[in-house]
Scaffold this motif. Structure first.
Motif, PDB file in Angstrom:
ATOM      1  N   ASP A  48       0.832  -1.212   0.000  1.00 30.80           N
ATOM      2  CA  ASP A  48       0.000   0.000   0.000  1.00 30.80           C
ATOM      3  C   ASP A  48       0.865   1.259   0.000  1.00 30.80           C
ATOM      4  OD1 ASP A  48      -2.678   1.068   0.030  1.00 30.80           O
ATOM      5  OD2 ASP A  48      -2.259   1.740   2.089  1.00 30.80           O
ATOM      6  N   GLY A  51       2.338   2.016  -3.391  1.00 28.51           N
ATOM      7  CA  GLY A  51       1.413   2.022  -4.524  1.00 28.51           C
ATOM      8  C   GLY A  51       1.542   0.750  -5.352  1.00 28.51           C
ATOM      9  N   ASP A  52       1.862  -0.334  -4.670  1.00 31.09           N
ATOM     10  CA  ASP A  52       2.034  -1.665  -5.260  1.00 31.09           C
ATOM     11  C   ASP A  52       3.252  -1.755  -6.196  1.00 31.09           C
ATOM     12  OD1 ASP A  52       1.234  -4.310  -5.143  1.00 31.09           O
ATOM     13  OD2 ASP A  52      -0.043  -4.170  -6.908  1.00 31.09           O
ATOM     14  N   MET A  81      -9.672  -3.736   2.905  1.00 35.81           N
ATOM     15  CA  MET A  81      -9.491  -2.313   2.631  1.00 35.81           C
ATOM     16  C   MET A  81      -9.739  -1.524   3.915  1.00 35.81           C
ATOM     17  SD  MET A  81     -10.091  -0.555  -0.726  1.00 35.81           S
ATOM     18  CE  MET A  81      -9.954   1.203  -0.953  1.00 35.81           C
ATOM     19  N   HIS A  87      -5.164   2.539   0.508  1.00 34.01           N
ATOM     20  CA  HIS A  87      -5.419   3.635  -0.428  1.00 34.01           C
ATOM     21  C   HIS A  87      -6.169   3.158  -1.656  1.00 34.01           C
ATOM     22  CE1 HIS A  87      -1.962   5.279   1.893  1.00 34.01           C
ATOM     23  NE2 HIS A  87      -2.688   6.380   1.786  1.00 34.01           N
ATOM     24  N   SER A  88      -6.019   1.876  -1.963  1.00 37.27           N
ATOM     25  CA  SER A  88      -6.661   1.348  -3.166  1.00 37.27           C
ATOM     26  C   SER A  88      -6.849  -0.159  -3.004  1.00 37.27           C
ATOM     27  CB  SER A  88      -5.766   1.661  -4.372  1.00 37.27           C
ATOM     28  OG  SER A  88      -6.276   1.042  -5.516  1.00 37.27           O
ATOM     29  N   LEU A  89      -7.734  -0.723  -3.806  1.00 39.18           N
ATOM     30  CA  LEU A  89      -7.971  -2.164  -3.751  1.00 39.18           C
ATOM     31  C   LEU A  89      -6.957  -2.837  -4.692  1.00 39.18           C
ATOM     32  CD1 LEU A  89     -10.130  -3.805  -2.199  1.00 39.18           C
ATOM     33  CD2 LEU A  89     -11.468  -3.846  -4.294  1.00 39.18           C
ATOM     34  N   TRP A  90      -5.730  -3.045  -4.184  1.00 42.97           N
ATOM     35  CA  TRP A  90      -4.638  -3.533  -5.026  1.00 42.97           C
ATOM     36  C   TRP A  90      -4.967  -4.893  -5.592  1.00 42.97           C
ATOM     37  CZ3 TRP A  90      -2.243   0.625  -5.881  1.00 42.97           C
ATOM     38  CH2 TRP A  90      -2.093   1.584  -4.856  1.00 42.97           C
ATOM     39  N   LYS A  91      -4.448  -5.142  -6.791  1.00 39.80           N
ATOM     40  CA  LYS A  91      -4.676  -6.435  -7.448  1.00 39.80           C
ATOM     41  C   LYS A  91      -3.960  -7.548  -6.685  1.00 39.80           C
ATOM     42  CE  LYS A  91      -3.941  -7.153 -11.770  1.00 39.80           C
ATOM     43  NZ  LYS A  91      -3.305  -7.033 -13.106  1.00 39.80           N
TER      44      LYS A  91
END
Ligand code: NAP
Ligand code: MG
Length: 397
Positions: A48, A51-52, A81, A87-91
């Motif tokens: 996270d 940013g992956d 989450m 911050h985002s729903l990472w793959k």
């Protein structure tokens, strides 16, 4: 003197398996090997924060170093989450790495005489390879109100092609599937190369009697690549490739004694890998290797981060989580590193580590999940650390 090695990519992960990861390194690896890894923290908080980006860098390192070892990781969903304030729903990291390496996943059970497969005849492992691209997993779907006509339309640079699918009189449903020749070719090469590496027959199954063009293309690509690139090497090794219909394959698998690699289309592999791993006895005893067509390897356990045990661990309870598949991920990676570099000592250590694990289980010392599957006397159930220490004792002996 500790064993020296060239670097591999090390991908750390989440929850209970992250805890076990460190224990394995401390108890079973650091004392014997001058561990040389490029470390990537794929734990969800660090994915996270970056940013992956860390996942992309790890995939690049596996490609560069040719060998990687990965701890199980959380694939975030809505609940994660919230839990991790993401911050985002990472793959899924596995999906990202698989795509970056254009790789195929091979799952193989670890057998011991203590755990009897549900299928009596299986005495050797069955490795299942799933084509992880396209078909229903990249389909587009619609509900149609009807009446009307559905058509398949391809708008090419040099013209159009169309075919009627169905004339609806009333409401119904539609699905559009695709696959790509280059993806099927990579899959086929990974399967042939992997079977060759294991010295086992390769089976491939589809349904080309019904799906003459779609599944027929899978079949003919496999056959073409086999003839052109692998037949000679297969014959030299005394192994064979054969194609059969999926329903025939299922029947043959059950009647077989195991000891082969079964390549499947995407959906068949999704379903059959769960059937095979359950039938062999335990998900905690299933290893997984991602192989790219260029011959890059990433080793991991097939199971997840064992969240339920982790929550108990956080409360201070001791857990009896099975570390075997994660140890085999390490031994697989070290063994492959040794094989690629001609590092005999490293290969020998990897083999010795696996033998120590299997001997420990044969002697009746095992984690709770296995103990519940084993009949017989003299079974001693231990927690994770107790198991690792018992393996350590055997390495020392
Ligand atoms: P899981 O971690 O595989 O665990 C499911 C259940 O299987 C556990 O609760 C446990 O049963 C048993 N189990 C699995 N591995 C075990 C082991 N080594 N020792 C003992 N028991 C074991 O699957 P999940 O709970 O569905 O998923 C947890 C997280 O893992 C999710 O966030 C998911 O995204 C992630 N995941 C990652 C990967 C990967 O990185 N390759 C794969 C799958 C899932 P009991 O609780 O009954 O003891
Ligand atoms: Mg599945």
């Amino acid at each position: 003197m500790k064993i020296r090695m060239d670097p591999i990519a090390e991908l750390d992960g989440d929850e209970m398996t992250r805890v076990i990861w460190q224990q394995i390194k401390d108890l079973l690896l650091h004392p014997y090997v001058e561990l040389n890894t490029e470390y990537f923290d794929l734990g969800l908080p660090h994915r996270d924060e970056t940013g992956d980006q860390v996942t992309a860098e790890a995939a690049e390192a596996i490609r560069r170093l040719k060998v990687g070892v990965k701890c199980a990781t959380i694939t975030p969903n809505a609940q994660r989450m919230e839990e991790y304030k993401l911050h985002s729903l990472w793959k899924s990291p596995n999906a990202t790495i698989r795509a970056a390496l254009d790789g195929t996943v091979f799952r193989t059970p670890i057998l011991t005489s203590r755990i009897k497969p549900y299928v009596r005849g299986w005495t050797k492992p069955i490795t299942i390879a799933r084509h992880a691209y396209g078909d229903v997993y990249k389909a587009v779907e619609m509900k149609v109100p009807g009446p009307g006509t559905a058509e398949l339309l391809f708008r090419g640079e040099r013209g159009e092609e169309r075919q009627e699918i169905y004339r609806f009189q009333g409401p119904g449903i539609l699905q559009g599937l695709h696959n790509r020749d280059d993806s099927i070719e990579s899959f086929a090469r990974a399967c042939f190369a992997y079977a060759l590496g294991r010295g086992e027959d390769l089976w491939f199954s589809a349904k080309d009697t019904i799906s003459k063009t779609y599944d027929g293309t899978f079949r003919s690509i496999f056959q073409r690549i086999y003839e052109a690139e692998y037949r000679a090497a297969f014959e030299e090794k005394g192994i064979s490739y054969f194609y059969t219909l999926i329903d025939d394959a299922v029947a043959r698998v059950i009647r077989s004694e195991g000891g082969f690699v079964w390549a499947t289309k995407n959906y068949d592999g999704d379903v059959m890998s769960d059937m095979i791993s359950t039938a062999f006895g335990s998900l905690a005893m299933m290893t997984s290797v991602l192989v790219s067509p260029e011959g890059n390897y990433e080793f991991e356990a097939a199971h997840g981060t064992v969240t339920r045990h982790y929550y108990r661990y956080l409360k201070g309870e001791t857990t009896s989580t099975n570390p075997v598949a994660t140890i085999f991920a390490w031994s697989g990676a070290l063994g492959k590193r040794g094989e690629l570099d001609g590092n005999k000592e490293l290969r020998a250590f990897a083999a010795k580590l696996e033998k120590a694990v299997l001997d420990t289980i044969e002697a009746g010392v095992m984690t709770g999940d296995l103990a519940s599957l084993c009949a017989g006397d003299g079974i001693q159930t231990v927690d994770t650390e107790g198991f690792l220490r018992a393996v350590r004792d055997r390495l020392e002996a």
